[in-house]
Design an enzyme around this catalytic site. Structure first.
Site, PDB file in Angstrom:
ATOM      1  N   TYR A  21       0.837  -1.207   0.000  1.00  0.00           N
ATOM      2  CA  TYR A  21       0.000   0.000   0.000  1.00  0.00           C
ATOM      3  C   TYR A  21       0.870   1.255   0.000  1.00  0.00           C
ATOM      4  CZ  TYR A  21      -3.020  -3.732   1.624  1.00  0.00           C
ATOM      5  OH  TYR A  21      -3.658  -4.919   1.759  1.00  0.00           O
ATOM      6  N   TYR A 149     -12.802  -7.179   5.494  1.00  0.00           N
ATOM      7  CA  TYR A 149     -11.571  -7.287   4.709  1.00  0.00           C
ATOM      8  C   TYR A 149     -11.294  -8.761   4.455  1.00  0.00           C
ATOM      9  CZ  TYR A 149      -6.796  -7.350   3.145  1.00  0.00           C
ATOM     10  OH  TYR A 149      -5.671  -7.599   2.395  1.00  0.00           O
ATOM     11  N   ASP A 250     -14.090 -16.237   7.516  1.00  0.00           N
ATOM     12  CA  ASP A 250     -12.694 -15.894   7.244  1.00  0.00           C
ATOM     13  C   ASP A 250     -12.030 -15.615   8.597  1.00  0.00           C
ATOM     14  OD1 ASP A 250     -10.293 -14.689   6.677  1.00  0.00           O
ATOM     15  OD2 ASP A 250     -11.105 -13.276   5.194  1.00  0.00           O
ATOM     16  N   LYS A 279      -2.403 -16.616   8.247  1.00  0.00           N
ATOM     17  CA  LYS A 279      -1.666 -15.786   9.194  1.00  0.00           C
ATOM     18  C   LYS A 279      -1.003 -16.588  10.325  1.00  0.00           C
ATOM     19  CE  LYS A 279      -3.142 -11.268   7.967  1.00  0.00           C
ATOM     20  NZ  LYS A 279      -4.416 -10.848   7.400  1.00  0.00           N
TER      21      LYS A 279
HETATM   22  C1  LIG Z   1      -4.823 -10.875   6.089  1.00  0.00           C
HETATM   23  C2  LIG Z   1      -6.190 -11.289   5.772  1.00  0.00           C
HETATM   24  C3  LIG Z   1      -6.500 -11.841   4.519  1.00  0.00           C
HETATM   25  C4  LIG Z   1      -5.492 -11.958   3.408  1.00  0.00           C
HETATM   26  O1  LIG Z   1      -4.425 -12.799   3.717  1.00  0.00           O
HETATM   27  P1  LIG Z   1      -3.041 -12.673   2.908  1.00  0.00           P
HETATM   28  O2  LIG Z   1      -2.218 -13.786   3.443  1.00  0.00           O
HETATM   29  O3  LIG Z   1      -2.506 -11.319   3.214  1.00  0.00           O
HETATM   30  O4  LIG Z   1      -3.365 -12.837   1.466  1.00  0.00           O
HETATM   31  C5  LIG Z   1      -7.807 -12.220   4.304  1.00  0.00           C
HETATM   32  N1  LIG Z   1      -8.742 -12.094   5.259  1.00  0.00           N
HETATM   33  C6  LIG Z   1      -8.475 -11.588   6.464  1.00  0.00           C
HETATM   34  C7  LIG Z   1      -9.553 -11.500   7.491  1.00  0.00           C
HETATM   35  C8  LIG Z   1      -7.189 -11.157   6.773  1.00  0.00           C
HETATM   36  O5  LIG Z   1      -6.934 -10.622   7.976  1.00  0.00           O
END
Ligand SMILES: *Cc1c(COP(=O)(O)O)cnc(C)c1O
Length: 440
Positions: A21, A149, A250, A279
């Protein structure tokens, strides 16, 4: 080979390296880090910073953990990587078994992906393919929450908040999804009936087109660091069942203990139809992600045409990543993680409380090992970031948010140093031209 000096490094970085970014030629400082151990990052000039970010939710055990290092080294001695098409290996099999056993009941199948955004793509494709093979090919759109997100790839972007996700930039190429308001009721409150009604309305009006509802359970991360009522999540589960819509959770940011439960879905005792993990999956060592789903979803796709799930990343189930993930999960589950997070939660509440009195602060909120100071205007990162570094901490604000999500192994004195640095830096901010900047 001689190492470049840090001045040379910075010159080359400015000339050739694109940061997240960021713009080329951007004057926002970047700091060269040469090593990290425990909760400390070491900069090239020898300064140590206490890490308040866990490298964007990932480094839950801190850096260079001996157990994770050993897991990586011993797997390295066996094999770093091998393709997953037609082959399998112990780390992948054991990790899949472990993930099935620790995630909400009913998720039996694991698809490994190589990053969080890709796992969201996989989840969306899975939902689309499921309904097509179920005989409902019209169900291929998604409902998402505002302020959500879900990653930066194109289809993942299409379900991110339209404003913070900059949909206007990509209006002509993004698939058009359906959005409902971000749930208003906070973590401790019952769901706002108006929010549930709005979700119900969208799901019932467009049920023929909707493949899935995607959301971040309980904590909306990069789209605003908002916490919402488990009641809403429970209602969403019921509404998805009623309207034949898959619920996609997610848990990239919330998974592995961050919110005080191992998975945020547990706050509402719901099992999603599809769950994305990433993550902290590898304790922040390697890029890897996993998509879990119910056997029934896999069976429908497998019985359809072409009878295959059409995805297969090159680095799928990378053995190094799987071995470190297993070690990270074992390390977490063998620790008193729940007490540790409750302890961090109290430390964040106490340490950040005084920020709430400041006129430049809109709200202070804490859940699990997440502490958020929301300001009344966006932070000017260029001038504020060096202030945190000068205080000896690594805190990276974005938008109107200054937030902490430290490694779970942080000690009281380091946590207190983080919260007092945040309090001190936030206290010196004033709003100038619509941005929060240091007053001195
Ligand atoms: C970080 C994140 C993503 C994307 O993961 P990347 O490994 O950066 O592609 C998707 N959803 C959520 C909720 C996130 O925190």
């Amino acid at each position: 080979m001689t190492q470049p000096t840090s001045e040379e490094l910075m010159r080359i970085d400015r000339a050739h390296v694109w940061h997240p970014y960021a713009a080329i030629g951007d004057a926002t400082p970047v700091f060269p880090v040469v090593s990290a151990e425990g909760v400390r990052l070491t900069l090239a000039d020898g300064r140590h910073l206490i890490d308040g970010m866990a490298s964007w939710w990932c480094a839950i055990h801190g850096y260079s953990h001996p157990v994770l290092n050993a897991a990586a080294e011993s797997q390295l001695a066996e094999m770093a990587h091998v393709m997953f098409g037609g082959l399998t290996h112990p780390p992948a099999v054991r990790l899949a078994e472990r993930l099935v056993s620790i995630t909400p009941q009913g998720l039996d199948l694991v698809f490994f992906a190589d990053s969080g955004s890709v796992s969201v793509e996989v989840a969306l494709k899975m939902a689309i393919q499921y309904w097509r093979d179920f005989g409902r090919p019209g169900k291929r759109r998604f409902v998402a929450l505002r302020n959500g997100y879900h990653g930066d790839t194109l289809h993942a972007m299409s379900v991110c908040d339209p404003v913070t996700g900059m949909h206007s930039l990509f209006r002509d190429v993004l698939p058009q999804q359906l959005f409902v308001p971000a749930p208003r009721a906070g973590f401790a409150a019952p769901a706002d009936p108006a929010d549930v009604r709005r979700l119900e309305q969208v799901l019932s009006e467009h049920a023929d087109q909707i493949a899935g509802l995607i959301l971040e359970p309980i904590v909306q991360g990069a789209g605003g660091m908002r916490f919402y009522s488990p009641d809403y999540l429970r209602a969403a589960r019921e509404l998805c069942d009623r309207h034949q819509v898959l619920l996609i959770a997610d848990e990239m940011a919330t998974g592995f203990g961050r919110t005080g439960r191992l998975f945020a879905c547990e706050h509402a005792a719901v099992t999603p139809d599809i769950l994305c993990l990433g993550k902290a999956l590898t304790g922040g060592y390697l890029s890897s992600a996993a998509v879990l789903t119910r056997r029934a979803v896999g069976e429908v796709i497998s019985a359809g045409e072409p009878g295959l799930f059409m995805h297969g990343p090159t680095f799928m189930a990378n053995p190094l990543a799987c071995a470190v993930a297993l070690a990270s999960i074992d390390l977490l589950l063998s620790s008193h993680w729940s007490e540790a997070i409750a302890h961090i939660e109290r430390g964040l509440q106490i340490g950040l409380a005084s920020c709430a009195e400041l006129p430049q602060v809109a709200e202070v909120r804490v859940l699990g090992a997440i502490g958020v100071v929301e300001l009344v205007a966006p932070v000017d990162v260029r001038s504020v970031q060096p202030r945190f570094v000068a205080e000896g901490v690594w805190v990276r604000p974005f938008g109107r948010l200054v937030y902490l999500m430290p490694p779970f192994v942080i000690e009281d004195s380091d946590l207190a140093a983080l919260t007092s640095a945040v309090t001190k830096v936030v206290a010196c901010l004033i709003v100038v031209d619509g941005q929060c900047r240091p007053s001195t």
